[in-house]
Every structure is written in structure tokens, then in C-alpha cells.
Design an enzyme around this catalytic site. Structure first.
Site, PDB file in Angstrom:
ATOM      1  N   ASP A  12       0.867  -1.178   0.000  1.00  0.00           N
ATOM      2  CA  ASP A  12       0.000   0.000   0.000  1.00  0.00           C
ATOM      3  C   ASP A  12       0.905   1.230   0.000  1.00  0.00           C
ATOM      4  O   ASP A  12       1.545   1.530   1.013  1.00  0.00           O
ATOM      5  CB  ASP A  12      -0.888   0.023   1.247  1.00  0.00           C
TER       6      ASP A  12
ATOM      7  N   LYS B 268      -6.724   3.329  -2.727  1.00  0.00           N
ATOM      8  CA  LYS B 268      -7.073   3.237  -1.311  1.00  0.00           C
ATOM      9  C   LYS B 268      -7.351   4.637  -0.796  1.00  0.00           C
ATOM     10  O   LYS B 268      -6.656   5.595  -1.148  1.00  0.00           O
ATOM     11  CB  LYS B 268      -5.922   2.584  -0.553  1.00  0.00           C
TER      12      LYS B 268
ATOM     13  N   LYS C 260      -9.814   0.032  -1.834  1.00  0.00           N
ATOM     14  CA  LYS C 260      -9.654  -0.336  -0.430  1.00  0.00           C
ATOM     15  C   LYS C 260     -10.094   0.864   0.397  1.00  0.00           C
ATOM     16  O   LYS C 260      -9.490   1.936   0.326  1.00  0.00           O
ATOM     17  CB  LYS C 260      -8.214  -0.714  -0.112  1.00  0.00           C
TER      18      LYS C 260
END
Length: 215
Positions: free
Chosen positions: A89, A150, A175
Site C-alpha cells: 500500500d 485506497k 480499499k
């Protein structure tokens, strides 16, 4: 979805500045027990991969502000993958996006994507962006070949919202992360189009799954 499918879409997370090895082991134990993934600091990835080899392991790159050099993000990504991370991430450089330097934002992401053979989720930090900037960030992630976008690091003022998830889902799998603390909140994100949830409250989310399967 049933409870197992729900749990498999939760990244149970511990990323605070005081995170200890014991905190990481607790999160890994909980993730394994409930069928979740885990998202942990990069300094603990090698230990975590040995400790819980059956848990899908995510870690962060350029965290939490995204202001690392592109070369540093590249090396951080490679190191994390070689140490056993299954997913990364990474945080975009919000300042460059706000300055209109979209090509540099895309290059920053692309260098990480090209560096590793594992999924890369791009954290755009929605709380710091206006609607146009959110779209430009998502476009950069798409053009760079990222796998997910995300919402948040959890370290800005604000986290995931239904509206942001709906917008981001127009571009890539999402996400939703930041402030998702209950089963109901998680389902609202899934209903908005999220594919994954990042939450320090992963256990509460899974244990909140209705006994009747949500029927």
C-alpha cells in the site's frame, strides 16, 4: 457474502508509530484466527512472514505522507517484497498532485508497480483532496498500472466515506480505510463499491457479522 468471504476482504491493520513486535504478533494471531489479511509496518515484515506464513501480508510504502523520493519508494517496495510482503500500500505525493505535477505522481506510482510482482494499492489520502484532485489521483494510478486505489492512511483528518468510495470505484478496485469501525460501516463501504477494507478494528468487524449471514 458469507462470514469467511467477508473476513477475507478485511486487512486487519496496525501501523501506529508505537507499534511493537508484540502488537504485530497480536494482529497476525487475530488475522489468522478470523481469516483476515494483515497490514503491518515494513520493519516487521520479515519477522511476520516467518511468524504467520498463512496470513496474506500487506505493508506500506512511502508511509504516511508520500514524500519519500521515488528511488526510496522503489527500494522500500523491493525490500518489503523480498522480506515476504504479499501486497503493498503506497502513498502518493499529495503535494506534487496539488501542484499539478500529475506526470510525476504517475511516475512515482509506476516505479513501485514495476519494482515488484505483487499487487500495489495506491493511497490517495482523500481527506486532503478536492473532487478534481481525487479523480486525477485515480487516473494517475490507472495509468501507472496500479491494482487498487485506497482512500486513506488513517493519519489525516478524515477517512473513508461512501461518496469517495463510489467515485474511486469508477477507476479501480477500492480499499476503504480510515474510520471503518463496525460491521455496518464496512458493509456500507462494500455496498458503495469497495473490494477491501483496511481497519484496526478488524476483529470487531468480523465478530459483528450477523449470525444469520445478513439475511
Amino acid at each position: 457474502m458469507d462470514r469467511a468471504e467477508f473476513a477475507a476482504r478485511i486487512d486487519h491493520t496496525v501501523l501506529g508509530p508505537t507499534t511493537t513486535p508484540g502488537d504485530v504478533e497480536r494482529v497476525l494471531d487475530e488475522a489468522e484466527r478470523h481469516g483476515m489479511n494483515a497490514c503491518i509496518p515494513p520493519c516487521y515484515v520479515d519477522e511476520a512472514a516467518d511468524y504467520a506464513p498463512d496470513v496474506t501480508l500487506a505493508t506500506v510504502v512511502g508511509f504516511p505522507h508520500g514524500q519519500h523520493s521515488t528511488a526510496a519508494k522503489h527500494e522500500e517496495a523491493v525490500d518489503a517484497w523480498q522480506n515476504g510482503a504479499d501486497e503493498l500500500d503506497m502513498v502518493i505525493n499529495v503535494g506534487r498532485l496539488k501542484a499539478g505535477e500529475d506526470e510525476r505522481v504517475e511516475t512515482d506510482i509506476a516505479e513501485v508497480v514495476a519494482a515488484v510482482p505483487v499487487p500495489v494499492k495506491v493511497i490517495i489520502e482523500t481527506a486532503l483532496l478536492d473532487q478534481s484532485e481525487k479523480r486525477r489521483a485515480c487516473e494517475a494510478a490507472v495509468d501507472a498500472g496500479a491494482d487498487f486505489v485506497k482512500t486513506s492512511t488513517g493519519f489525516a483528518d478524515g477517512g473513508a466515506t461512501v461518496e469517495d468510495v463510489e467515485l474511486m470505484a469508477e477507476y479501480l478496485p477500492v480499499k476503504a480505510s480510515g474510520g471503518v469501525g463496525s460491521y455496518a460501516e464496512a458493509m456500507a463501504m462494500f455496498d458503495a463499491g469497495a473490494e477491501r477494507i483496511g481497519a484496526s478494528a478488524g476483529v470487531e468487524l468480523v465478530e459483528g457479522f450477523p449470525a444469520d449471514g445478513g439475511a
